[in-house]
Design an enzyme around this catalytic site. Sequence first.
Site, PDB file in Angstrom:
ATOM      1  N   ASP A 155       0.861  -1.177   0.000  1.00  0.00           N
ATOM      2  CA  ASP A 155       0.000   0.000   0.000  1.00  0.00           C
ATOM      3  C   ASP A 155       0.900   1.230   0.000  1.00  0.00           C
ATOM      4  O   ASP A 155       2.124   1.117   0.102  1.00  0.00           O
ATOM      5  CB  ASP A 155      -0.961  -0.027   1.181  1.00  0.00           C
ATOM      6  CG  ASP A 155      -0.234   0.081   2.500  1.00  0.00           C
ATOM      7  OD1 ASP A 155       0.993   0.266   2.499  1.00  0.00           O
ATOM      8  OD2 ASP A 155      -0.893  -0.022   3.539  1.00  0.00           O
ATOM      9  N   SER A 156       0.314   2.406  -0.132  1.00  0.00           N
ATOM     10  CA  SER A 156       1.131   3.613  -0.297  1.00  0.00           C
ATOM     11  C   SER A 156       1.530   4.228   1.028  1.00  0.00           C
ATOM     12  O   SER A 156       2.388   5.087   1.088  1.00  0.00           O
ATOM     13  CB  SER A 156       0.343   4.642  -1.082  1.00  0.00           C
ATOM     14  OG  SER A 156      -0.787   5.035  -0.320  1.00  0.00           O
ATOM     15  N   GLY A 157       0.877   3.818   2.097  1.00  0.00           N
ATOM     16  CA  GLY A 157       1.146   4.427   3.394  1.00  0.00           C
ATOM     17  C   GLY A 157       0.142   5.498   3.766  1.00  0.00           C
ATOM     18  O   GLY A 157       0.096   5.936   4.913  1.00  0.00           O
TER      19      GLY A 157
ATOM     20  N   PHE B  57      -3.094   5.487   4.269  1.00  0.00           N
ATOM     21  CA  PHE B  57      -4.023   5.108   5.340  1.00  0.00           C
ATOM     22  C   PHE B  57      -3.360   5.212   6.716  1.00  0.00           C
ATOM     23  O   PHE B  57      -3.933   5.755   7.655  1.00  0.00           O
ATOM     24  CB  PHE B  57      -4.553   3.688   5.095  1.00  0.00           C
ATOM     25  CG  PHE B  57      -5.512   3.220   6.151  1.00  0.00           C
ATOM     26  CD1 PHE B  57      -6.833   3.639   6.147  1.00  0.00           C
ATOM     27  CD2 PHE B  57      -5.096   2.370   7.166  1.00  0.00           C
ATOM     28  CE1 PHE B  57      -7.717   3.222   7.126  1.00  0.00           C
ATOM     29  CE2 PHE B  57      -5.970   1.941   8.155  1.00  0.00           C
ATOM     30  CZ  PHE B  57      -7.282   2.370   8.136  1.00  0.00           C
TER      31      PHE B  57
ATOM     32  N   ASP C  13      -2.913   8.322  -1.213  1.00  0.00           N
ATOM     33  CA  ASP C  13      -4.303   8.817  -1.143  1.00  0.00           C
ATOM     34  C   ASP C  13      -4.573   9.472   0.205  1.00  0.00           C
ATOM     35  O   ASP C  13      -3.878   9.213   1.184  1.00  0.00           O
ATOM     36  CB  ASP C  13      -5.299   7.680  -1.408  1.00  0.00           C
ATOM     37  CG  ASP C  13      -5.236   6.584  -0.342  1.00  0.00           C
ATOM     38  OD1 ASP C  13      -4.128   6.331   0.181  1.00  0.00           O
ATOM     39  OD2 ASP C  13      -6.278   5.990  -0.028  1.00  0.00           O
TER      40      ASP C  13
ATOM     41  N   GLN D 198     -11.511   7.414  -3.739  1.00  0.00           N
ATOM     42  CA  GLN D 198     -11.999   7.905  -2.451  1.00  0.00           C
ATOM     43  C   GLN D 198     -13.379   8.532  -2.683  1.00  0.00           C
ATOM     44  O   GLN D 198     -14.038   8.178  -3.644  1.00  0.00           O
ATOM     45  CB  GLN D 198     -10.986   8.899  -1.844  1.00  0.00           C
ATOM     46  CG  GLN D 198      -9.696   8.228  -1.358  1.00  0.00           C
ATOM     47  CD  GLN D 198      -9.906   7.341  -0.121  1.00  0.00           C
ATOM     48  OE1 GLN D 198     -10.943   7.371   0.525  1.00  0.00           O
ATOM     49  NE2 GLN D 198      -8.904   6.517   0.198  1.00  0.00           N
TER      50      GLN D 198
ATOM     51  N   GLY E 110     -10.942   3.822   1.681  1.00  0.00           N
ATOM     52  CA  GLY E 110     -11.836   4.582   2.554  1.00  0.00           C
ATOM     53  C   GLY E 110     -13.108   3.845   2.922  1.00  0.00           C
ATOM     54  O   GLY E 110     -14.087   4.460   3.342  1.00  0.00           O
TER      55      GLY E 110
ATOM     56  N   ASP F  86      -7.873  -7.476   1.090  1.00  0.00           N
ATOM     57  CA  ASP F  86      -6.913  -7.692   2.177  1.00  0.00           C
ATOM     58  C   ASP F  86      -7.608  -7.278   3.461  1.00  0.00           C
ATOM     59  O   ASP F  86      -8.487  -6.413   3.443  1.00  0.00           O
ATOM     60  CB  ASP F  86      -5.666  -6.814   2.007  1.00  0.00           C
ATOM     61  CG  ASP F  86      -5.935  -5.383   2.420  1.00  0.00           C
ATOM     62  OD1 ASP F  86      -6.543  -4.643   1.630  1.00  0.00           O
ATOM     63  OD2 ASP F  86      -5.581  -4.998   3.552  1.00  0.00           O
TER      64      ASP F  86
ATOM     65  N   CYS G 222     -11.818 -29.496   7.972  1.00  0.00           N
ATOM     66  CA  CYS G 222     -10.869 -28.487   7.484  1.00  0.00           C
ATOM     67  C   CYS G 222      -9.530 -29.175   7.214  1.00  0.00           C
ATOM     68  O   CYS G 222      -9.073 -29.989   8.011  1.00  0.00           O
ATOM     69  CB  CYS G 222     -10.691 -27.371   8.508  1.00  0.00           C
ATOM     70  SG  CYS G 222      -9.431 -26.172   8.022  1.00  0.00           S
TER      71      CYS G 222
ATOM     72  N   CYS H  72      -6.566 -27.728   6.891  1.00  0.00           N
ATOM     73  CA  CYS H  72      -5.368 -26.965   7.253  1.00  0.00           C
ATOM     74  C   CYS H  72      -4.482 -27.778   8.209  1.00  0.00           C
ATOM     75  O   CYS H  72      -4.939 -28.744   8.829  1.00  0.00           O
ATOM     76  CB  CYS H  72      -5.756 -25.621   7.870  1.00  0.00           C
ATOM     77  SG  CYS H  72      -6.113 -25.670   9.626  1.00  0.00           S
TER      78      CYS H  72
ATOM     79  N   CYS I 271      -5.946 -28.058  11.846  1.00  0.00           N
ATOM     80  CA  CYS I 271      -7.091 -28.968  12.028  1.00  0.00           C
ATOM     81  C   CYS I 271      -6.721 -30.421  11.759  1.00  0.00           C
ATOM     82  O   CYS I 271      -7.357 -31.330  12.292  1.00  0.00           O
ATOM     83  CB  CYS I 271      -8.254 -28.539  11.143  1.00  0.00           C
ATOM     84  SG  CYS I 271      -8.950 -26.956  11.645  1.00  0.00           S
TER      85      CYS I 271
ATOM     86  N   HIS J 155      -4.951 -21.655  10.669  1.00  0.00           N
ATOM     87  CA  HIS J 155      -6.329 -22.043  10.333  1.00  0.00           C
ATOM     88  C   HIS J 155      -7.091 -20.883   9.694  1.00  0.00           C
ATOM     89  O   HIS J 155      -7.747 -21.064   8.669  1.00  0.00           O
ATOM     90  CB  HIS J 155      -7.107 -22.552  11.559  1.00  0.00           C
ATOM     91  CG  HIS J 155      -8.568 -22.659  11.263  1.00  0.00           C
ATOM     92  ND1 HIS J 155      -9.103 -23.728  10.578  1.00  0.00           N
ATOM     93  CD2 HIS J 155      -9.584 -21.769  11.445  1.00  0.00           C
ATOM     94  CE1 HIS J 155     -10.401 -23.501  10.380  1.00  0.00           C
ATOM     95  NE2 HIS J 155     -10.721 -22.325  10.897  1.00  0.00           N
TER      96      HIS J 155
HETATM   97 ZN   LIG Z   1      -8.371 -25.579   9.933  1.00  0.00          ZN
END
Ligand SMILES: [Zn+2]
Length: 371
Positions: A92-94, A96, A146, A191, A218, A268, A306, A308, A311, A337
Amino acid sequence: MFEFKVIAESQTSRARAGTLATTHGVVETPVFMPVGTRGSVKSLCPEELLAAGAQIILGNTYHLYLRPGCEVIGRFAGLHRFMHWDGPILTDSGGFQVFSLAKLATISDEGVTFQSHLDGSSHLLTPSKVIDIQNCLGADIIMCLDDCIQYPATREDSLAALEITTKWALGCKQAWQKTQNGRNALFGIVQGGMFKELRKRSAEGLMEIDFPGYAVGGLSVGEPAELMLEMADCTLPSLPQTKPRYIMGVGTPENLIELVALGADMFDCVLPTRNARNGQMFTQYGTVNISNAQYKNDTKPPVPGCECYTCRHYSRAYLRHLYMARELLAYRLNTIHNIHYFISFMKQMREAIVANEFESFRKEFYRQLEN
Ligand SMILES: [Zn+2]
């Protein structure tokens, strides 16, 4: 190198599946990008991220610029080698963080001056400087500077922020064109606060400058989820169909499925990692707090079925014990997880879009959640 292709579109919503080719590999969209704020997705090493299915991760310009700084990361020719992650990285640009973390942020046409939250030192971020920093970090996808305003904000403040964001976006594009060597792609950030016509105006201003991809910033800044979705709903269709669309900093699984339905491709959020460290695990039936006394003697895996690492090998009773004893492994196993859950959720959405079954997938998602 950067190329985005839409490979399938839902017939019943604006959801789409695509591929995003970058210098460090191909990303399948819609995609969730784990957040590696300071050059680390908290508690996980890159091998664990890969095993959890991560295709691309996020780095944070504000944090990495202040510490350890470009001088250090530059010695490793960028973040990839510095943190031992060979896959695509988005920074990101920073913007935020300057507005949410730093002190005394003052804005001018030139850029933003602020004091570091670490040591109070004074810094100026300009459009060309954020491009230089992100080039030094070596990210595959980089973002424009931004002006991210707080919620709620007046129309007047929202308009002023969007105008400066558009001005900075032009400066970023010019700096990027001068310095770029075809290794990264620059995204513009829409924005406009919680005002539909301002969101559209911001999108139009950025499209005139023309970027390889577009982000919606935003959002998820304290507004109700319905308002966030309303803003995304009016913004996303006004962005080019042929370019990737990234919703920044959102959100819950419910938010993600709705935003995918509205045509977003990239996401994200710190939710899976941060909440893991608070003992909260995501499942298709809602969230579970592992510290709950009911798990004390529970020999079942955290989420049956699951796949992962956590799990497959551990029980609820063990995870609860680790968490209650504040063992470091608790944070790591919970994070594995949660990251796996978010990533496989996106993967399932993608498969449903490709099979033209997105609507039934969405219905099934809500049915399970309500059970
Ligand atoms: Zn899991």
